[in-house]
Scaffold this motif. Structure first.
Motif, PDB file in Angstrom:
ATOM      1  N   ASP A   1      12.945   0.167  -1.885  1.00 24.77           N
ATOM      2  CA  ASP A   1      13.610   1.129  -2.770  1.00 24.77           C
ATOM      3  C   ASP A   1      12.632   2.183  -3.289  1.00 24.77           C
ATOM      4  O   ASP A   1      12.976   3.361  -3.392  1.00 24.77           O
ATOM      5  CB  ASP A   1      14.279   0.419  -3.944  1.00 24.77           C
ATOM      6  N   ASP A   2      11.415   1.773  -3.604  1.00 20.98           N
ATOM      7  CA  ASP A   2      10.406   2.725  -4.074  1.00 20.98           C
ATOM      8  C   ASP A   2      10.120   3.775  -3.001  1.00 20.98           C
ATOM      9  O   ASP A   2      10.019   4.964  -3.294  1.00 20.98           O
ATOM     10  CB  ASP A   2       9.099   2.000  -4.431  1.00 20.98           C
ATOM     11  N   LEU A   3       9.993   3.311  -1.765  1.00 24.74           N
ATOM     12  CA  LEU A   3       9.695   4.217  -0.648  1.00 24.74           C
ATOM     13  C   LEU A   3      10.855   5.188  -0.395  1.00 24.74           C
ATOM     14  O   LEU A   3      10.641   6.392  -0.253  1.00 24.74           O
ATOM     15  CB  LEU A   3       9.364   3.417   0.614  1.00 24.74           C
ATOM     16  N   THR A   4      12.072   4.659  -0.366  1.00 18.88           N
ATOM     17  CA  THR A   4      13.219   5.540  -0.100  1.00 18.88           C
ATOM     18  C   THR A   4      13.458   6.490  -1.265  1.00 18.88           C
ATOM     19  O   THR A   4      13.789   7.664  -1.056  1.00 18.88           O
ATOM     20  CB  THR A   4      14.496   4.734   0.227  1.00 18.88           C
ATOM     21  N   ASN A   5      13.275   6.024  -2.498  1.00 17.02           N
ATOM     22  CA  ASN A   5      13.440   6.906  -3.659  1.00 17.02           C
ATOM     23  C   ASN A   5      12.395   8.015  -3.693  1.00 17.02           C
ATOM     24  O   ASN A   5      12.621   9.061  -4.304  1.00 17.02           O
ATOM     25  CB  ASN A   5      13.409   6.107  -4.961  1.00 17.02           C
ATOM     26  N   ALA A   6      11.263   7.788  -3.029  1.00 11.53           N
ATOM     27  CA  ALA A   6      10.209   8.817  -2.952  1.00 11.53           C
ATOM     28  C   ALA A   6      10.422   9.753  -1.766  1.00 11.53           C
ATOM     29  O   ALA A   6       9.605  10.638  -1.513  1.00 11.53           O
ATOM     30  CB  ALA A   6       8.840   8.156  -2.865  1.00 11.53           C
ATOM     31  N   GLY A   7      11.515   9.537  -1.010  1.00 10.84           N
ATOM     32  CA  GLY A   7      11.853  10.468   0.061  1.00 10.84           C
ATOM     33  C   GLY A   7      11.511  10.044   1.467  1.00 10.84           C
ATOM     34  O   GLY A   7      11.646  10.829   2.406  1.00 10.84           O
TER      35      GLY A   7
ATOM     36  N   VAL B   1       2.589  11.792  -0.184  1.00  9.86           N
ATOM     37  CA  VAL B   1       2.460  12.090   1.248  1.00  9.86           C
ATOM     38  C   VAL B   1       3.569  11.502   2.124  1.00  9.86           C
ATOM     39  O   VAL B   1       3.462  11.542   3.348  1.00  9.86           O
ATOM     40  CB  VAL B   1       1.076  11.643   1.797  1.00  9.86           C
ATOM     41  N   ILE B   2       4.654  10.971   1.518  1.00  8.84           N
ATOM     42  CA  ILE B   2       5.643  10.286   2.363  1.00  8.84           C
ATOM     43  C   ILE B   2       6.993  10.986   2.497  1.00  8.84           C
ATOM     44  O   ILE B   2       7.790  10.612   3.354  1.00  8.84           O
ATOM     45  CB  ILE B   2       5.869   8.835   1.905  1.00  8.84           C
ATOM     46  N   ARG B   3       7.262  11.984   1.701  1.00 12.46           N
ATOM     47  CA  ARG B   3       8.578  12.629   1.749  1.00 12.46           C
ATOM     48  C   ARG B   3       8.898  13.102   3.172  1.00 12.46           C
ATOM     49  O   ARG B   3       8.108  13.776   3.815  1.00 12.46           O
ATOM     50  CB  ARG B   3       8.637  13.810   0.792  1.00 12.46           C
ATOM     51  N   GLY B   4      10.079  12.688   3.676  1.00 12.20           N
ATOM     52  CA  GLY B   4      10.527  13.099   4.996  1.00 12.20           C
ATOM     53  C   GLY B   4       9.913  12.352   6.159  1.00 12.20           C
ATOM     54  O   GLY B   4      10.154  12.692   7.315  1.00 12.20           O
ATOM     55  N   ARG B   5       9.136  11.319   5.886  1.00 18.37           N
ATOM     56  CA  ARG B   5       8.476  10.576   6.961  1.00 18.37           C
ATOM     57  C   ARG B   5       9.090   9.193   7.126  1.00 18.37           C
ATOM     58  O   ARG B   5       9.625   8.629   6.172  1.00 18.37           O
ATOM     59  CB  ARG B   5       6.983  10.460   6.658  1.00 18.37           C
TER      60      ARG B   5
ATOM     61  N   ALA C   1       0.816  -1.226   0.000  1.00 15.26           N
ATOM     62  CA  ALA C   1       0.000   0.000   0.000  1.00 15.26           C
ATOM     63  C   ALA C   1       0.842   1.265   0.000  1.00 15.26           C
ATOM     64  O   ALA C   1       0.347   2.340  -0.331  1.00 15.26           O
ATOM     65  CB  ALA C   1      -0.958  -0.006   1.186  1.00 15.26           C
ATOM     66  N   GLY C   2       2.117   1.138   0.333  1.00  7.39           N
ATOM     67  CA  GLY C   2       3.016   2.293   0.250  1.00  7.39           C
ATOM     68  C   GLY C   2       3.058   2.899  -1.133  1.00  7.39           C
ATOM     69  O   GLY C   2       3.320   4.094  -1.294  1.00  7.39           O
ATOM     70  N   TRP C   3       2.772   2.097  -2.153  1.00 10.51           N
ATOM     71  CA  TRP C   3       2.723   2.630  -3.523  1.00 10.51           C
ATOM     72  C   TRP C   3       1.659   3.720  -3.651  1.00 10.51           C
ATOM     73  O   TRP C   3       1.856   4.702  -4.356  1.00 10.51           O
ATOM     74  CB  TRP C   3       2.434   1.514  -4.514  1.00 10.51           C
ATOM     75  N   VAL C   4       0.536   3.538  -2.981  1.00  8.68           N
ATOM     76  CA  VAL C   4      -0.529   4.550  -3.039  1.00  8.68           C
ATOM     77  C   VAL C   4      -0.046   5.828  -2.340  1.00  8.68           C
ATOM     78  O   VAL C   4      -0.267   6.932  -2.839  1.00  8.68           O
ATOM     79  CB  VAL C   4      -1.829   4.021  -2.394  1.00  8.68           C
TER      80      VAL C   4
END
Length: 169
Positions: free
Chosen positions: A125-131, A111-115, A102-105
């Protein structure tokens, strides 16, 4: 109080059913939301029905929002109405729970940069690449965002979400 639970084709039925009943057991009303109001098939073939389309739901109507995993998140992230709802719930500071893929959504909603958060290891990798700062823990709470890795973490994740909804309300 209504709690939204997102659904799309090929959702993980465990990650849908578990929070659905935990929400009910806590005295809240689950509202199943899809890109369209219709039936959706789980990975196992089991069916569930969205009783509302994302375009018809406002964040102000919800006490929180759950995003189950499976393959559904890759489809959910293609719906602008779903992404708008996720952003609105997050902007309102209401509990927003995501598990597994669900992190893809959350990435597509921006809404995830810096969190700090977690998710299934294949999307790290998708999550970290998104910040985001990825943490490999059963449940990670970052403000109103409550994330978990997968089905094995369901009890702790659902408990943390229900507690957050009750505290928010």
């Amino acid at each position: 109080m209504k709690v939204g639970i997102l659904i799309e084709e090929l959702f993980d039925e465990r990650e849908f059913i578990y929070p659905f009943y935990r929400v009910q057991e806590s005295g809240l009303e689950p509202l199943v939301i899809g890109p369209e109001s219709r039936g959706y098939k789980a990975k196992s073939g089991w069916m569930a029905r969205a009783t509302a389309a994302a375009s018809e739901v406002r964040a102000s109507e919800l006490a929180g929002l759950v995003i189950p995993g499976g393959y559904a998140p890759d489809r959910l992230r293609r719906s602008e109405a779903v992404l708008e709802l996720v952003r609105a719930v997050d902007e309102a500071g209401k509990p927003l729970a995501a598990i597994c893929h669900a992190g893809w959504v959350l990435i597509s909603a921006g809404v995830i940069r810096g969190r700090r958060l977690t998710g299934y290891r294949s999307i790290k990798d998708d999550l970290t690449n998104a910040g985001a700062q990825y943490v490999d823990e059963p449940v990670v709470i970052s403000g109103n965002l409550i994330t978990s890795r997968g089905p094995g973490d369901l009890p702790a994740w659902a408990r943390a979400f229900v507690e957050a909804v009750k505290q928010y309300s």
